[in-house]
Design a protein around this motif. Structure first.
Motif, PDB file in Angstrom:
ATOM      1  N   ARG A   1      67.558  98.711  15.197  1.00 55.98           N
ATOM      2  CA  ARG A   1      68.041 100.090  15.295  1.00 55.98           C
ATOM      3  C   ARG A   1      69.425 100.162  15.924  1.00 55.98           C
ATOM      4  NH1 ARG A   1      63.099 101.045  18.014  1.00 55.98           N
ATOM      5  NH2 ARG A   1      64.323 101.498  19.874  1.00 55.98           N
ATOM      6  N   TYR A   2      69.841  99.104  16.604  1.00 58.39           N
ATOM      7  CA  TYR A   2      71.013  99.202  17.458  1.00 58.39           C
ATOM      8  C   TYR A   2      72.324  98.882  16.740  1.00 58.39           C
ATOM      9  CZ  TYR A   2      67.674  99.517  21.254  1.00 58.39           C
ATOM     10  OH  TYR A   2      66.655  99.924  22.075  1.00 58.39           O
TER      11      TYR A   2
ATOM     12  N   ASP B   1      71.330 102.776  20.207  1.00 58.82           N
ATOM     13  CA  ASP B   1      70.442 103.367  19.207  1.00 58.82           C
ATOM     14  C   ASP B   1      70.962 104.766  18.892  1.00 58.82           C
ATOM     15  OD1 ASP B   1      68.490 104.341  17.586  1.00 58.82           O
ATOM     16  OD2 ASP B   1      66.820 103.978  18.958  1.00 58.82           O
TER      17      ASP B   1
END
Length: 216
Positions: free
Chosen positions: A104-105, A190
């Protein structure tokens, strides 16, 4: 800005030129490869760790201002990427072990600073948006000052989303990050849980970050 609707017009093309990953999909068009994060956004002007074959090991890719993966070149922050777009050092692909959450990052380079009100104004190069208020004058503001402006897509308070080019991120919701004051770091953010502010609090117009990690 790329129009995602084009994909709906070319289903056969998409089938042959996509590679599934944990959090999104690699897609190739006539300009190159880009990464659909699965939520209507794509990385641009930034690094992204992506586990393209779902083996638990991610490679790091740099996406240009249009969202296309840079290939076989030197990135704007002076790192080399190979013919597949992966970051390399001494011709060795750099990797990291990841789980589902890690993908997600978005990885960005910058400096963490803890500043007072007037110092934030100076960093942003703006006039005081709240000249008649004395609120927050003695508050510590936590900023992530990017090495270079980045186009980021974040949500709004009302549930929408849009992209904007920014120079700083607000880390005010992450007080533990104060320990890194003054340090230049590579950090993962995120952006799915980051949001654009709806008021004139400082840093003005900067996305508010709720989840990040320092890449070590």
């Amino acid at each position: 800005m790329r129009n995602i609707k084009v994909l709906l017009l070319l289903p056969v093309f998409a089938i042959f030129f996509t590679i599934n990953a944990y959090a999104g999909t690699w897609i190739q068009d006539n300009k190159g490869w880009w990464y659909d994060q699965g939520n209507g956004t794509w990385p641009s002007n930034s690094w992204q760790w992506i586990d393209g074959n779902s083996d638990g090991t991610a490679e790091c890719y740099y996406f240009d201002k249009f969202g296309y993966c840079m290939i076989n070149t030197i990135t704007p922050d002076n790192y080399r990427v190979n013919a597949s777009g992966a970051w390399i050092e001494n011709n060795i692909v750099q990797t990291k072990k990841v789980d589902v959450a890690d993908t997600r990052y978005t990885l960005l380079n910058g400096t963490i600073r803890v500043l007072k009100y007037n110092e934030v104004l100076a960093v942003q190069g703006i006039n005081d948006p709240n000249p008649n208020s004395s609120i927050d004058r003695d508050k510590d503001f936590i900023l992530f000052i990017l090495d270079m402006p980045q186009a980021l897509t974040c949500k709004t308070i009302d549930g929408g989303s849009y992209s904007r080019t920014v120079k700083v991120l607000s880390l005010n919701d992450l007080p533990d990050i104060k320990a890194y004051n003054g340090q230049h770091v590579k950090a993962g953010f995120d952006l799915n849980v980051a949001y654009w502010p709806s008021d004139t609090s400082l840093p003005l117009g900067a996305p508010v970050i709720n989840d990040m990690y320092i890449d070590k």
